[in-house]
Design a protein around this motif. Structure first.
Motif, PDB file in Angstrom:
ATOM      1  N   ARG A 162       0.832  -1.196   0.000  1.00 23.77           N
ATOM      2  CA  ARG A 162       0.000   0.000   0.000  1.00 23.77           C
ATOM      3  C   ARG A 162       0.872   1.255   0.000  1.00 23.77           C
ATOM      4  NH1 ARG A 162      -5.251  -1.147   1.929  1.00 23.77           N
ATOM      5  NH2 ARG A 162      -5.723  -3.318   1.378  1.00 23.77           N
ATOM      6  N   THR A 163       0.286   2.351  -0.459  1.00 18.31           N
ATOM      7  CA  THR A 163       0.950   3.652  -0.384  1.00 18.31           C
ATOM      8  C   THR A 163       0.221   4.499   0.648  1.00 18.31           C
ATOM      9  OG1 THR A 163       1.628   3.551  -2.705  1.00 18.31           O
ATOM     10  CG2 THR A 163       1.639   5.714  -1.653  1.00 18.31           C
ATOM     11  N   GLU A 164       0.971   4.984   1.626  1.00 17.15           N
ATOM     12  CA  GLU A 164       0.407   5.794   2.694  1.00 17.15           C
ATOM     13  C   GLU A 164       0.133   7.216   2.188  1.00 17.15           C
ATOM     14  OE1 GLU A 164      -0.605   3.811   4.984  1.00 17.15           O
ATOM     15  OE2 GLU A 164       0.773   4.042   6.686  1.00 17.15           O
ATOM     16  N   PRO A 165      -0.667   7.993   2.930  1.00 17.26           N
ATOM     17  CA  PRO A 165      -0.941   9.380   2.523  1.00 17.26           C
ATOM     18  C   PRO A 165       0.314  10.228   2.342  1.00 17.26           C
ATOM     19  CG  PRO A 165      -2.509   8.691   4.193  1.00 17.26           C
ATOM     20  CD  PRO A 165      -1.494   7.592   4.083  1.00 17.26           C
ATOM     21  N   ASP A 166       1.393   9.896   3.079  1.00 17.51           N
ATOM     22  CA  ASP A 166       2.629  10.673   2.945  1.00 17.51           C
ATOM     23  C   ASP A 166       3.505  10.186   1.794  1.00 17.51           C
ATOM     24  OD1 ASP A 166       3.638   8.285   3.884  1.00 17.51           O
ATOM     25  OD2 ASP A 166       4.544   9.123   5.701  1.00 17.51           O
ATOM     26  N   GLY A 167       3.013   9.191   1.039  1.00 15.68           N
ATOM     27  CA  GLY A 167       3.752   8.682  -0.110  1.00 15.68           C
ATOM     28  C   GLY A 167       4.637   7.490   0.180  1.00 15.68           C
ATOM     29  N   SER A 168       4.795   7.122   1.443  1.00 12.88           N
ATOM     30  CA  SER A 168       5.636   5.976   1.790  1.00 12.88           C
ATOM     31  C   SER A 168       4.903   4.669   1.501  1.00 12.88           C
ATOM     32  CB  SER A 168       6.036   6.035   3.263  1.00 12.88           C
ATOM     33  OG  SER A 168       4.890   5.964   4.097  1.00 12.88           O
ATOM     34  N   ARG A 169       5.688   3.613   1.270  1.00 12.54           N
ATOM     35  CA  ARG A 169       5.114   2.303   0.979  1.00 12.54           C
ATOM     36  C   ARG A 169       5.105   1.444   2.237  1.00 12.54           C
ATOM     37  NH1 ARG A 169       4.791  -0.335  -3.555  1.00 12.54           N
ATOM     38  NH2 ARG A 169       6.173  -2.050  -2.972  1.00 12.54           N
ATOM     39  N   VAL A 170       4.041   0.667   2.385  1.00 14.53           N
ATOM     40  CA  VAL A 170       3.934  -0.256   3.507  1.00 14.53           C
ATOM     41  C   VAL A 170       3.484  -1.613   2.985  1.00 14.53           C
ATOM     42  CG1 VAL A 170       3.464   1.486   5.268  1.00 14.53           C
ATOM     43  CG2 VAL A 170       1.562   0.491   3.981  1.00 14.53           C
ATOM     44  N   TYR A 171       3.741  -2.620   3.796  1.00 10.75           N
ATOM     45  CA  TYR A 171       3.352  -3.986   3.443  1.00 10.75           C
ATOM     46  C   TYR A 171       2.457  -4.547   4.538  1.00 10.75           C
ATOM     47  CZ  TYR A 171       3.640  -9.024   2.676  1.00 10.75           C
ATOM     48  OH  TYR A 171       3.327 -10.348   2.482  1.00 10.75           O
ATOM     49  N   ARG A 172       1.307  -5.056   4.137  1.00 10.90           N
ATOM     50  CA  ARG A 172       0.403  -5.731   5.069  1.00 10.90           C
ATOM     51  C   ARG A 172       0.860  -7.179   5.202  1.00 10.90           C
ATOM     52  NH1 ARG A 172      -5.890  -4.630   4.050  1.00 10.90           N
ATOM     53  NH2 ARG A 172      -5.851  -6.015   5.860  1.00 10.90           N
ATOM     54  N   SER A 173       1.359  -7.538   6.374  1.00 13.92           N
ATOM     55  CA  SER A 173       2.001  -8.843   6.534  1.00 13.92           C
ATOM     56  C   SER A 173       1.021 -10.004   6.595  1.00 13.92           C
ATOM     57  CB  SER A 173       2.852  -8.844   7.804  1.00 13.92           C
ATOM     58  OG  SER A 173       2.025  -8.809   8.959  1.00 13.92           O
ATOM     59  N   GLY A 174      -0.220  -9.733   7.012  1.00 13.70           N
ATOM     60  CA  GLY A 174      -1.163 -10.827   7.220  1.00 13.70           C
ATOM     61  C   GLY A 174      -0.981 -11.520   8.556  1.00 13.70           C
ATOM     62  N   ASP A 175       0.001 -11.076   9.343  1.00 15.76           N
ATOM     63  CA  ASP A 175       0.260 -11.659  10.660  1.00 15.76           C
ATOM     64  C   ASP A 175      -0.435 -10.848  11.741  1.00 15.76           C
ATOM     65  OD1 ASP A 175       1.894 -13.812   9.859  1.00 15.76           O
ATOM     66  OD2 ASP A 175       3.608 -12.463   9.651  1.00 15.76           O
ATOM     67  N   LEU A 176      -1.087 -11.546  12.658  1.00 16.16           N
ATOM     68  CA  LEU A 176      -1.751 -10.902  13.783  1.00 16.16           C
ATOM     69  C   LEU A 176      -0.788 -10.835  14.965  1.00 16.16           C
ATOM     70  CD1 LEU A 176      -5.256 -12.625  13.604  1.00 16.16           C
ATOM     71  CD2 LEU A 176      -4.588 -10.380  12.714  1.00 16.16           C
ATOM     72  N   VAL A 177      -0.681  -9.650  15.542  1.00 13.53           N
ATOM     73  CA  VAL A 177       0.263  -9.412  16.631  1.00 13.53           C
ATOM     74  C   VAL A 177      -0.376  -8.488  17.656  1.00 13.53           C
ATOM     75  CG1 VAL A 177       2.279  -9.680  15.119  1.00 13.53           C
ATOM     76  CG2 VAL A 177       1.281  -7.414  15.455  1.00 13.53           C
ATOM     77  N   ARG A 178       0.316  -8.302  18.779  1.00 14.10           N
ATOM     78  CA  ARG A 178      -0.077  -7.282  19.758  1.00 14.10           C
ATOM     79  C   ARG A 178       1.181  -6.731  20.414  1.00 14.10           C
ATOM     80  NH1 ARG A 178      -2.061 -11.813  22.901  1.00 14.10           N
ATOM     81  NH2 ARG A 178      -4.206 -11.143  22.596  1.00 14.10           N
ATOM     82  N   TRP A 179       1.120  -5.472  20.819  1.00 11.62           N
ATOM     83  CA  TRP A 179       2.204  -4.870  21.590  1.00 11.62           C
ATOM     84  C   TRP A 179       1.995  -5.195  23.063  1.00 11.62           C
ATOM     85  CZ3 TRP A 179       6.421  -3.054  19.414  1.00 11.62           C
ATOM     86  CH2 TRP A 179       6.379  -2.455  18.151  1.00 11.62           C
ATOM     87  N   VAL A 180       3.030  -5.705  23.724  1.00  7.90           N
ATOM     88  CA  VAL A 180       3.000  -5.950  25.169  1.00  7.90           C
ATOM     89  C   VAL A 180       4.310  -5.435  25.747  1.00  7.90           C
ATOM     90  CG1 VAL A 180       2.843  -7.660  27.005  1.00  7.90           C
ATOM     91  CG2 VAL A 180       1.563  -8.010  24.881  1.00  7.90           C
ATOM     92  N   ASP A 181       4.218  -4.404  26.582  1.00 11.20           N
ATOM     93  CA  ASP A 181       5.407  -3.823  27.223  1.00 11.20           C
ATOM     94  C   ASP A 181       6.488  -3.466  26.206  1.00 11.20           C
ATOM     95  OD1 ASP A 181       4.220  -4.129  29.743  1.00 11.20           O
ATOM     96  OD2 ASP A 181       5.013  -6.163  29.962  1.00 11.20           O
ATOM     97  N   GLY A 182       6.061  -2.896  25.091  1.00 12.52           N
ATOM     98  CA  GLY A 182       7.015  -2.420  24.094  1.00 12.52           C
ATOM     99  C   GLY A 182       7.569  -3.476  23.164  1.00 12.52           C
ATOM    100  N   GLU A 183       7.071  -4.714  23.279  1.00 11.20           N
ATOM    101  CA  GLU A 183       7.534  -5.792  22.408  1.00 11.20           C
ATOM    102  C   GLU A 183       6.350  -6.364  21.634  1.00 11.20           C
ATOM    103  OE1 GLU A 183      10.645  -6.205  22.206  1.00 11.20           O
ATOM    104  OE2 GLU A 183      11.533  -5.675  24.137  1.00 11.20           O
ATOM    105  N   LEU A 184       6.589  -6.696  20.366  1.00 10.35           N
ATOM    106  CA  LEU A 184       5.554  -7.333  19.565  1.00 10.35           C
ATOM    107  C   LEU A 184       5.481  -8.821  19.893  1.00 10.35           C
ATOM    108  CD1 LEU A 184       5.752  -6.023  15.882  1.00 10.35           C
ATOM    109  CD2 LEU A 184       3.866  -5.745  17.495  1.00 10.35           C
TER     110      LEU A 184
END
Length: 224
Positions: free
Chosen positions: A194-216
């Motif tokens: 995908r292309t973000e509003p600021d023009g940068s490119r991102v990738y949707r990994s399809g992996d489900l994660v969560r942040w816990v205490d600063g770690e994925l």
């Protein structure tokens, strides 16, 4: 996946400063050059004045003539599990794991080798050039190691199905940005890039994660 020179250079520069001179002085290269792990195994040590020790695969380590010169082993957990049926050469200082889920039981087996000082859990789709997150697992770690935090200048965000950021602790899909994001698939368009509003490119990994205490922490796949 079209991995460009700039993607590779970003990874190699970052890793050359993240690993010690000793760890890079004997990197086992046991992956096919068609596999993105070979970037770390070959180009990272060579860029830093280190040494690459070639092997047919990681399981060849015990019979390699230069096995005592190996300082770093990089493999998927399933291969490492087989390799660890016998003690590692005494000179191995670091074990890099990636490509599959790393378990606490396997970490404990790695640390049974007294020469090992560091175990690193690396996560990253090929679409983002080998590594996007890294976590150093300490001796005696309890539970499944997390994915950790960003590596190689990756930009990580956890989002819901509509692409909106979720709160820390909530489960969402991992979106990855930064200089590791590749050109995409050869001759094929994909809405995973995908292309973000600021023009940068991102990738949707399809992996489900969560942040816990600063770690994925890895949860599962969005398409399961």
């Amino acid at each position: 996946v079209v991995v460009e020179h700039r993607n590779t250079l970003n990874l190699v520069r970052w890793e050359a400063s993240a690993y010690t001179a000793e760890e890079l002085s004997g990197m086992l290269a046991g992956s096919s050059i068609c596999f993105d792990a070979s970037i770390t195994q070959i180009f990272t040590p060579l860029s830093a004045g280190g040494t690459v020790i070639m092997a047919d695969n990681v399981l060849s380590l015990p019979t390699l003539p230069a096995r005592d010169e190996v300082r770093t082993v990089f493999g998927v957990p399933s291969a490492l599990s087989v390799l660890l049926r016998e003690p590692l050469p005494e000179g191995v200082r670091m074990v890099l794991s990636g490509g599959e889920r790393l378990t606490a039981a396997l970490v404990a087996r790695i640390f049974e080798n007294p020469g090992v000082r560091r175990v690193l859990n690396m996560y990253g789709p090929t679409e983002c050039t080998t590594g996007s997150t890294l976590y150093e697992v300490t001796r005696g770690h309890q539970g499944e190691p997390p994915l950790g935090g960003p590596m190689a200048n990756a930009v990580l965000s956890v989002r819901d199905a509509d692409g909106r950021p979720v709160k820390d602790g909530d489960v969402g899909e991992l979106w990855i940005g930064g200089p590791g994001v590749t050109r995409g698939y050869l001759g094929q368009e994909s809405d995973a890039f995908r292309t973000e509003p600021d023009g940068s490119r991102v990738y949707r990994s399809g992996d489900l994660v969560r942040w816990v205490d600063g770690e994925l922490h890895y949860v599962g796949r969005a398409d399961d």
